[in-house]
Structures are given as C-alpha cells and as structure tokens.
Design a protein around this motif. Sequence first.
Motif, PDB file in Angstrom:
ATOM      1  N   ILE A   1       6.182   8.690 -13.137  1.00  0.00           N
ATOM      2  CA  ILE A   1       6.077   9.583 -11.979  1.00  0.00           C
ATOM      3  C   ILE A   1       6.848   9.062 -10.774  1.00  0.00           C
ATOM      4  O   ILE A   1       7.061   9.794  -9.808  1.00  0.00           O
ATOM      5  CB  ILE A   1       4.608   9.797 -11.591  1.00  0.00           C
ATOM      6  N   GLY A   2       7.265   7.814 -10.827  1.00  0.00           N
ATOM      7  CA  GLY A   2       8.065   7.245  -9.747  1.00  0.00           C
ATOM      8  C   GLY A   2       7.230   6.441  -8.766  1.00  0.00           C
ATOM      9  O   GLY A   2       6.014   6.629  -8.640  1.00  0.00           O
ATOM     10  N   ARG A   3       7.890   5.528  -8.065  1.00  0.00           N
ATOM     11  CA  ARG A   3       7.239   4.714  -7.050  1.00  0.00           C
ATOM     12  C   ARG A   3       8.254   4.332  -5.977  1.00  0.00           C
ATOM     13  O   ARG A   3       9.472   4.339  -6.209  1.00  0.00           O
ATOM     14  CB  ARG A   3       6.625   3.463  -7.665  1.00  0.00           C
ATOM     15  N   HIS A   4       7.723   3.999  -4.804  1.00  0.00           N
ATOM     16  CA  HIS A   4       8.562   3.633  -3.666  1.00  0.00           C
ATOM     17  C   HIS A   4       8.781   2.117  -3.661  1.00  0.00           C
ATOM     18  O   HIS A   4       7.841   1.338  -3.859  1.00  0.00           O
ATOM     19  CB  HIS A   4       7.899   4.042  -2.361  1.00  0.00           C
ATOM     20  N   ILE A   5      10.009   1.718  -3.405  1.00  0.00           N
ATOM     21  CA  ILE A   5      10.342   0.311  -3.226  1.00  0.00           C
ATOM     22  C   ILE A   5      10.947   0.169  -1.832  1.00  0.00           C
ATOM     23  O   ILE A   5      11.928   0.847  -1.499  1.00  0.00           O
ATOM     24  CB  ILE A   5      11.336  -0.188  -4.294  1.00  0.00           C
TER      25      ILE A   5
ATOM     26  N   PHE B   1      -3.612   3.983 -13.049  1.00  0.00           N
ATOM     27  CA  PHE B   1      -2.876   3.728 -14.291  1.00  0.00           C
ATOM     28  C   PHE B   1      -1.463   3.241 -13.942  1.00  0.00           C
ATOM     29  O   PHE B   1      -0.510   4.021 -13.895  1.00  0.00           O
ATOM     30  CB  PHE B   1      -2.804   5.001 -15.142  1.00  0.00           C
ATOM     31  N   PRO B   2      -1.316   1.950 -13.636  1.00  0.00           N
ATOM     32  CA  PRO B   2      -0.019   1.397 -13.217  1.00  0.00           C
ATOM     33  C   PRO B   2       1.117   1.672 -14.194  1.00  0.00           C
ATOM     34  O   PRO B   2       2.285   1.727 -13.799  1.00  0.00           O
ATOM     35  CB  PRO B   2      -0.301  -0.104 -13.107  1.00  0.00           C
ATOM     36  N   ALA B   3       0.783   1.864 -15.471  1.00  0.00           N
ATOM     37  CA  ALA B   3       1.833   2.120 -16.462  1.00  0.00           C
ATOM     38  C   ALA B   3       2.569   3.416 -16.173  1.00  0.00           C
ATOM     39  O   ALA B   3       3.706   3.609 -16.632  1.00  0.00           O
ATOM     40  CB  ALA B   3       1.226   2.155 -17.865  1.00  0.00           C
TER      41      ALA B   3
ATOM     42  N   ILE C   1       0.802  -1.227   0.000  1.00  0.00           N
ATOM     43  CA  ILE C   1       0.000   0.000   0.000  1.00  0.00           C
ATOM     44  C   ILE C   1       0.835   1.279   0.000  1.00  0.00           C
ATOM     45  O   ILE C   1       0.280   2.364  -0.180  1.00  0.00           O
ATOM     46  CB  ILE C   1      -0.986   0.027   1.183  1.00  0.00           C
ATOM     47  N   HIS C   2       2.160   1.167   0.203  1.00  0.00           N
ATOM     48  CA  HIS C   2       2.990   2.370   0.247  1.00  0.00           C
ATOM     49  C   HIS C   2       3.922   2.501  -0.955  1.00  0.00           C
ATOM     50  O   HIS C   2       4.839   3.322  -0.956  1.00  0.00           O
ATOM     51  CB  HIS C   2       3.817   2.406   1.533  1.00  0.00           C
ATOM     52  N   SER C   3       3.696   1.695  -1.977  1.00  0.00           N
ATOM     53  CA  SER C   3       4.547   1.773  -3.160  1.00  0.00           C
ATOM     54  C   SER C   3       4.176   2.960  -4.041  1.00  0.00           C
ATOM     55  O   SER C   3       5.047   3.627  -4.600  1.00  0.00           O
ATOM     56  CB  SER C   3       4.435   0.472  -3.964  1.00  0.00           C
ATOM     57  N   THR C   4       2.891   3.250  -4.148  1.00  0.00           N
ATOM     58  CA  THR C   4       2.438   4.369  -4.985  1.00  0.00           C
ATOM     59  C   THR C   4       3.041   5.673  -4.487  1.00  0.00           C
ATOM     60  O   THR C   4       3.135   5.909  -3.284  1.00  0.00           O
ATOM     61  CB  THR C   4       0.900   4.459  -4.969  1.00  0.00           C
ATOM     62  N   SER C   5       3.431   6.533  -5.420  1.00  0.00           N
ATOM     63  CA  SER C   5       4.049   7.807  -5.065  1.00  0.00           C
ATOM     64  C   SER C   5       3.186   8.588  -4.093  1.00  0.00           C
ATOM     65  O   SER C   5       1.965   8.676  -4.253  1.00  0.00           O
ATOM     66  CB  SER C   5       4.277   8.644  -6.323  1.00  0.00           C
ATOM     67  N   LEU C   6       3.819   9.162  -3.068  1.00  0.00           N
ATOM     68  CA  LEU C   6       3.069   9.979  -2.126  1.00  0.00           C
ATOM     69  C   LEU C   6       2.664  11.311  -2.745  1.00  0.00           C
ATOM     70  O   LEU C   6       1.803  12.026  -2.216  1.00  0.00           O
ATOM     71  CB  LEU C   6       3.880  10.199  -0.843  1.00  0.00           C
ATOM     72  N   LEU C   7       3.272  11.667  -3.876  1.00  0.00           N
ATOM     73  CA  LEU C   7       2.954  12.934  -4.535  1.00  0.00           C
ATOM     74  C   LEU C   7       1.621  12.872  -5.261  1.00  0.00           C
ATOM     75  O   LEU C   7       0.938  13.889  -5.416  1.00  0.00           O
ATOM     76  CB  LEU C   7       4.068  13.312  -5.519  1.00  0.00           C
ATOM     77  N   THR C   8       1.234  11.678  -5.733  1.00  0.00           N
ATOM     78  CA  THR C   8      -0.033  11.510  -6.430  1.00  0.00           C
ATOM     79  C   THR C   8      -0.420  10.042  -6.417  1.00  0.00           C
ATOM     80  O   THR C   8       0.447   9.164  -6.457  1.00  0.00           O
ATOM     81  CB  THR C   8       0.038  12.007  -7.884  1.00  0.00           C
TER      82      THR C   8
ATOM     83  N   LYS D   1      13.690   3.150  -1.763  1.00  0.00           N
ATOM     84  CA  LYS D   1      14.149   3.690  -3.043  1.00  0.00           C
ATOM     85  C   LYS D   1      12.950   4.338  -3.735  1.00  0.00           C
ATOM     86  O   LYS D   1      11.842   3.790  -3.690  1.00  0.00           O
ATOM     87  CB  LYS D   1      14.720   2.590  -3.940  1.00  0.00           C
ATOM     88  N   TYR D   2      13.191   5.483  -4.368  1.00  0.00           N
ATOM     89  CA  TYR D   2      12.138   6.103  -5.166  1.00  0.00           C
ATOM     90  C   TYR D   2      12.578   6.020  -6.621  1.00  0.00           C
ATOM     91  O   TYR D   2      13.424   6.799  -7.078  1.00  0.00           O
ATOM     92  CB  TYR D   2      11.901   7.560  -4.753  1.00  0.00           C
ATOM     93  N   LEU D   3      12.026   5.044  -7.329  1.00  0.00           N
ATOM     94  CA  LEU D   3      12.485   4.726  -8.673  1.00  0.00           C
ATOM     95  C   LEU D   3      11.688   5.465  -9.736  1.00  0.00           C
ATOM     96  O   LEU D   3      10.452   5.386  -9.775  1.00  0.00           O
ATOM     97  CB  LEU D   3      12.385   3.223  -8.930  1.00  0.00           C
ATOM     98  N   ILE D   4      12.402   6.195 -10.572  1.00  0.00           N
ATOM     99  CA  ILE D   4      11.846   6.769 -11.790  1.00  0.00           C
ATOM    100  C   ILE D   4      12.568   6.064 -12.933  1.00  0.00           C
ATOM    101  O   ILE D   4      13.778   6.216 -13.082  1.00  0.00           O
ATOM    102  CB  ILE D   4      12.042   8.289 -11.854  1.00  0.00           C
ATOM    103  N   MET D   5      11.814   5.299 -13.738  1.00  0.00           N
ATOM    104  CA  MET D   5      12.421   4.323 -14.637  1.00  0.00           C
ATOM    105  C   MET D   5      13.235   3.366 -13.764  1.00  0.00           C
ATOM    106  O   MET D   5      12.695   2.730 -12.901  1.00  0.00           O
ATOM    107  CB  MET D   5      13.257   5.007 -15.717  1.00  0.00           C
ATOM    108  N   LYS D   6      14.549   3.351 -13.929  1.00  0.00           N
ATOM    109  CA  LYS D   6      15.377   2.510 -13.067  1.00  0.00           C
ATOM    110  C   LYS D   6      16.317   3.340 -12.203  1.00  0.00           C
ATOM    111  O   LYS D   6      17.222   2.801 -11.556  1.00  0.00           O
ATOM    112  CB  LYS D   6      16.188   1.532 -13.919  1.00  0.00           C
TER     113      LYS D   6
END
Length: 464
Positions: free
Chosen positions: A311-315, A304-306, A291-298, A336-341
């Motif tokens: 926009i980045g996601r938390h790992i 839209f998982p794609a 539940i905390h992987s989705t970016s806290l910014l939005t 980690k906050y991944l944008i692409m890789k």
Amino acid sequence: MLSLTIANDSNQSLQNQHRMSEKSQTASQISSHCHSSKIEPKEVFVFCLNLAISALRSGIEFIYENSAALVLTAVILAALYVLYKSYWSPLIYVKELTEVGFEHITNGKDRAMHITRSQSAKQLGNKLPPPYPNGWFAIAESRDLKIGKVLAVDALGLNLCVYRGEDGVARCVDAYCPHLGANLAIGGTVCGNCIQCPFHQWRFGSDGSCVSIPGVETVPKGISIKTWTTMELDGAVWLWYDAEGREPLWTVPEASETKNWSFRGRNEFMINAHIQEIPENGADIAHLNAIHSTSLLTSIGEKFPALHDIIGRHIWTATWSRDKDEHVATVDIVQKYLIMKFDAFPTKVKVKQIGPGHVRLRFDCPLGPVLISQSVTPMGALLQKVVNRIFSPAYNAPLAAFMVLAEAFQLKRDVAIWNSKRYVSAPAYVKTDKTIRAFRTWFLQFYSENSVPLRLALQNPLDW
C-alpha cells in the motif's frame, strides 16, 4: 291490458326477491368463510419474506442490467462533488480538544468527565518556558470578519475585541470599555471606523481614543482603550504581542502564493500543550519516520507491517537550520512515497518558521505546488489553536482540497501525542536530537524579561 301489466309487475317483483335471496346467501357464505379461515402469523411472515426476497432480486437484477450506467453516474457525481469542494465551497475540517488522543478512554455517559480528569491529572513537566512568547499570532479568520462585524477573542491571556471598519481595515482593541467595563465585543457595534460600547454608546476611534459620548458636548481628554497592532495576510488577522510593549520587531511580507493563488480550505485543531512543543516538531527530524511513515491513506500498515510495501509508505529526510533573519528558521524536507521500491509521489517541502506562531510550508510535487500557512495561537496558558490554511493555483485545486484532509490526518498523529505528553526541559539527548537542542536555543529569543511565567498565567487562565 290491465291484467297483462299486473302480471309483468308480479314477475318483476319475484325476480327482485330472487336476486336479494341470492345476495343474502352469498354474503352469508363469505361471512361464514371469513370466520372459518383465520390468517396465521406464520403465513404473514412467509408472505413478507417472499415479498422482500422478490424486491431484493429485482434490485439486484436492476443493478446488474444497468451497472455500467450506475457506475458512470456515481463517478460523475463524485467528480462534481470534488470540483464543487475544490473551487466553490472550500473544505473546513475542525477537531475539538477531546476528539483526538483520548481513544483510550472508553465510551460511556461519564466519558467527558473522565477526559477532563485525565487532562487535570496530566503532569506538566518542570521548568516550562513562559506560555506567551513575543511575536505575531493569528486571532481571526479574514473570511469571518466582514465589514461591520465584531468578534470576541480570548487569547494570550487577553480578552480582545476584533472588528472591521467601513474602510475595510481589521482592528483590535482591549475588550472592556473604560467607562463601566462592558465588553465591546459582545453587543458592541461598528460605526464608521469606530467601535461603540453596547452599554452607554461611547465611541472609540481607530487610535483607541474616545470620540463621542451621548449627552456630552466635549469628550474629556485622556479617555481611551488600548489598541493592538494588527496585520492581515495568509487569510488571517494577526496581532503583535510583546511582553515589553515594544512595536513589532519584524514584519511578515506577503507571500506571492497567497497573493496569486486561491484559498482551498483549512483544518483546525485544539491542543493541550505548551506552544513551544508544536514548532519544535519541525526540528525533531527523528519523529518523521517514527510516526509519519505509515500511509496517510490507511493506518492498516501499523497492524500489518508486511503490507507497507504493497500500500506504500512515506520515507522522510529533513534538515533544520537558522535563517539569515534571526526570527526565521528553515526546514528542508524530502518525502518519498514508496510502493515496493518505486517512488510513486516524490515531494519536496520548504518550511519557513516565522517567529513562534507562524509557519509557511511550500509543497512541490508532480501535480503542482501547494502552500500551507499554519498559525499557532495560545488560547490559554497550555491550550493552542492550530490552523492550516491551504492555497493553490486553479489548475490543481483538487490536490489542494485533498491536502486539507491529508495534512489533517498526518497532524492528528502528532496531536494525539501532544495531548497526553509532558514537557521535558532537559531531555536525554542523542546524536539525532542535535537539531532539537539548536531549536530550543533559537526559540529563546521570543521570551523576554517581562514574559508572564506559567505559574502566574495558570492563576488566571482563560480556559477554565
């Protein structure tokens, strides 16, 4: 000579009559024109529309011609506001019980009633632990308790009176005067380091004993109120609660961060859950990426998982373990906050769970360190008040101010679940849940023989 004067007067009179005649004719013509030309509503609408379009065009032209100056002004004002909230006016973010987790109940005049019914209908689960474990619990914000101030606090199944004496020490006593039961916290006053009853002005000293009764020279022995052991740190006043009446089994050392850094703000939530559910989150490693992987910014990535890669996601990776001090548990988190890789914002978090109601989270990231001190206080048998107090050095105060909201946005995702879930005493454990089992075994130490069972606590709840 006389005839000449008469002739002049006659001419002047004729001229005046001629002018009056012309004015009369003009007025008549205007009046006739006004009566003949009636203004149509369509003409008024067209005139107003043209005026609005003209004003809009002028506004657009002004913005276009001065766009650079306007953008610069907006940036300066935004920067000044951020600095103001970071250094001089700490951000306070508060969510009441019904504001999170009840989005499924549609708006309407009876929405509050439907929320109350939803809470009442929620199944509690079975074999719930006692609602009030032994430990330290925050009962007041230090900033709210000025010298001479009295606060009424209802927590842990108790009615309490919290006050600060002239010596600057925060004290806590039972709320009710032993004379005729007046509430010392409601109308009571601080006299030196004593609390004075609002009813008959009996005074009780810092040890709880009665030291003064108006009209009585010698105070009878044995008149006193119960005092509670308190400490003050991390920006809050903490009370020691123990069902066996023991003195504190441990103390909490002052954190060097709170001593040397400054307070940057706090967020606060009211939660409908058993207290054990909240610190158990730290041992529930699997829920972090759930539940905390989705970016806290939005939260658009949930729909839209794609977009996650854009926009980045938390790992998250984490480990939970007991500390050398029996009442302390540790969680080591790497985010980690991944944008692409690309890891755009690597962060390490050291979490210390100190007893059942106190957590310290030390964040270390590229912009500097931040400390969050969290308190969990049972306001009722199944009603928790969770407060996160944020501290940081001066140089990264804007980051700490941002963390007030960032931590709140992440915590809201948990609160929405806590407010509607039930307690499961015997979960269907899988391999990834081994730390939850270990946490529950560790948490048992905070219950004792005389801990109030949930059944009795619900018979006389404070949150009715």
